[in-house]
Design a protein around this motif. Structure first.
Motif, PDB file in Angstrom:
ATOM      1  N   GLY A 204       0.816  -1.221   0.000  1.00 20.76           N
ATOM      2  CA  GLY A 204       0.000   0.000   0.000  1.00 20.76           C
ATOM      3  C   GLY A 204       0.852   1.273   0.000  1.00 20.76           C
ATOM      4  O   GLY A 204       0.662   2.098  -0.846  1.00 20.76           O
ATOM      5  N   PHE A 205       1.806   1.438   0.896  1.00 20.63           N
ATOM      6  CA  PHE A 205       1.885   0.716   2.155  1.00 20.63           C
ATOM      7  C   PHE A 205       0.642   1.010   3.002  1.00 20.63           C
ATOM      8  O   PHE A 205       0.132   2.138   2.967  1.00 20.63           O
ATOM      9  N   THR A 206       0.206   0.010   3.755  1.00 25.45           N
ATOM     10  CA  THR A 206      -0.833   0.233   4.754  1.00 25.45           C
ATOM     11  C   THR A 206      -0.344  -0.384   6.055  1.00 25.45           C
ATOM     12  O   THR A 206       0.429  -1.342   6.038  1.00 25.45           O
ATOM     13  N   TRP A 207      -0.776   0.177   7.155  1.00 29.93           N
ATOM     14  CA  TRP A 207      -0.454  -0.421   8.451  1.00 29.93           C
ATOM     15  C   TRP A 207      -1.490   0.001   9.486  1.00 29.93           C
ATOM     16  O   TRP A 207      -2.272   0.928   9.254  1.00 29.93           O
ATOM     17  N   GLY A 208      -1.490  -0.709  10.598  1.00 31.39           N
ATOM     18  CA  GLY A 208      -2.460  -0.374  11.632  1.00 31.39           C
ATOM     19  C   GLY A 208      -2.391  -1.370  12.767  1.00 31.39           C
ATOM     20  O   GLY A 208      -1.606  -2.333  12.742  1.00 31.39           O
ATOM     21  N   ALA A 209      -3.205  -1.120  13.788  1.00 27.24           N
ATOM     22  CA  ALA A 209      -3.210  -1.984  14.981  1.00 27.24           C
ATOM     23  C   ALA A 209      -4.574  -1.928  15.656  1.00 27.24           C
ATOM     24  O   ALA A 209      -5.324  -0.964  15.492  1.00 27.24           O
ATOM     25  N   ASN A 210      -4.890  -2.983  16.379  1.00 30.66           N
ATOM     26  CA  ASN A 210      -6.090  -3.021  17.235  1.00 30.66           C
ATOM     27  C   ASN A 210      -5.646  -3.369  18.651  1.00 30.66           C
ATOM     28  O   ASN A 210      -4.743  -4.193  18.835  1.00 30.66           O
ATOM     29  N   LEU A 211      -6.310  -2.737  19.615  1.00 30.07           N
ATOM     30  CA  LEU A 211      -6.106  -3.086  21.032  1.00 30.07           C
ATOM     31  C   LEU A 211      -7.398  -3.758  21.493  1.00 30.07           C
ATOM     32  O   LEU A 211      -8.480  -3.162  21.374  1.00 30.07           O
TER      33      LEU A 211
END
Ligand code: UT7
Length: 337
Positions: free
Chosen positions: A327-334
């Motif tokens: 993508g770049f793509t990125w992310g997070a979940n808590l």
């Protein structure tokens, strides 16, 4: 406002095991190189049947993972009112795989949406499920990450940098509205940087090309994925760490509160670098890349399902899922489990 709790998980991987040694029959590589550079020992690739097609479709793998998650959740398929299917490899150019799941599970017209966010697909999908639930659009969401990578790979030496890394598989999570205080998705962060879109991609077939693909494109290998491996590697470590810090701050938690980090399984060296930069003990960082390779959108839901079954993820645990990719793509979940 209800929160989105993960109440069931499941996964499915093909039976066929392809070892590093097996790959040396097609390309100039070695078990030593692959193990040292990536931590991968083997991956699962779908068999090709006598009709020249994979013995299962991506949607069929996704449906098997979903059935396991539905059973684990103790709900009925009819309880699902929304499907979110994350994949970079839909079975056909359109429609997406979500609608095939609706049919395979007999979901009686539940909503279906595909997410095209590559390795970050499940993180985006979980954030979307949380949003749907909080907005009252859906109550029970089936989030699936699934990929058939094996049929796209260039198995000659030209494609070895990619071919040794990727595997097939699917994972699923049932996400349901919960009023239990503190339980569920506590925060999500999502990012992209399109100026790196061409550094990790699969170009053909392309909508801008009449006929979508030409003999020249095939000869050039444009139907195979390509990447700038070391560029992706460097960005991945930085963005994983940033996203973890950001999601913890957003959710009001500290790294010391985390019971399990479930990172996208891109490379064991990335996983270890992120774990060590974040100051997490190795037992708090989940890894199964040695046996499945990188299954892009499927790595996190497969890992969650395995972590639950191994007793490493239990009710009340604080979990961070984090991903980076094309993508770049990125992310997070808590998530409070
Ligand atoms: O999920 C997101 C998607 N992708 C990723 O996260 C991948 C991120 N990148 C990586 O994981 C790593 O960059 C790789 C595993 C792809 C490569 O590891 P590296 O330590 O960055 O390798 P390198 O660039 O230092 O070494 C590349 C060398 C080249 O040879 P020369 O030019 O140095 O002679 C390649 O031709 O290794 C060669 N090479 C291989 N040799 C044997 C590349 N692939 C292979 C192979 N077997 N499969």
């Amino acid at each position: 406002m209800p929160r989105a709790a993960i109440i069931g998980t499941g996964f499915h991987v093909p039976e066929r095991v392809v070892t590093n040694e097996d790959l040396t029959a097609w390309m100039d590589t070695s078990d030593e190189w692959i193990t040292q550079r990536s931590g991968i020992k083997e991956r699962r690739w779908l068999e090709i049947g006598p009709d020249g097609r994979t013995v299962e479709s991506g949607a069929e793998m996704g449906a098997r993972a979903a059935r396991m998650a539905i059973e684990d959740a103790g709900i009925e398929p009819a309880d699902i009112d929304q499907i979110i299917y994350a994949t970079l490899n839909p079975d056909v150019f359109f429609p997406g795989n979500g609608v095939f799941i609706e049919d395979l599970l007999g979901l009686k017209t539940a909503g279906a949406m595909d997410i095209r966010n590559q390795c970050t697909g499940f993180v985006y999908g979980l954030a979307a499920a949380d949003g749907f639930i909080q907005a009252g659009i859906a109550r029970t969401v089936l989030v699936i990450g699934g990929e058939i990578q094996s049929t796209a790979l260039d198995l000659s030496t030209r494609g070895r940098e990619m071919a040794v890394l990727f595997g097939d598989g699917a994972g699923a999570a049932v996400v349901q509205a919960s009023d239990e205080p503190g339980r569920g998705v506590l925060a999500s962060v999502l990012h992209s940087q399109g100026r790196f879109a061409l550094d990790l991609m699969l170009r053909s077939p392309e909508a801008v090309v009449p006929g979508r693909i030409t003999p020249e494109h095939l000869a050039q290998g444009q139907h195979h994925p390509t990447m700038d491996g070391s560029l992706v590697f460097k960005h991945a470590i930085r963005r994983f760490c940033e996203a973890i810090d950001e999601v913890l701050e957003k959710g009001g938690a500290a790294i010391g509160d985390v019971d399990l980090l479930v990172p996208h399984q891109a490379n064991q060296r990335i996983t270890e670098a992120v774990g060590s930069r974040m100051g997490l003990a190795p037992e708090k960082v989940f890894s199964n890349i040695a046996k499945y390779g990188n299954t892009t959108a499927a790595t996190i839901p497969i890992a969650l399902a395995e972590a639950v079954r191994e007793g490493r993820l239990r009710r009340g645990h604080l979990v961070v899922t984090v991903a980076f990719g094309s993508g770049f793509t990125w992310g997070a979940n808590l998530i409070r489990w």
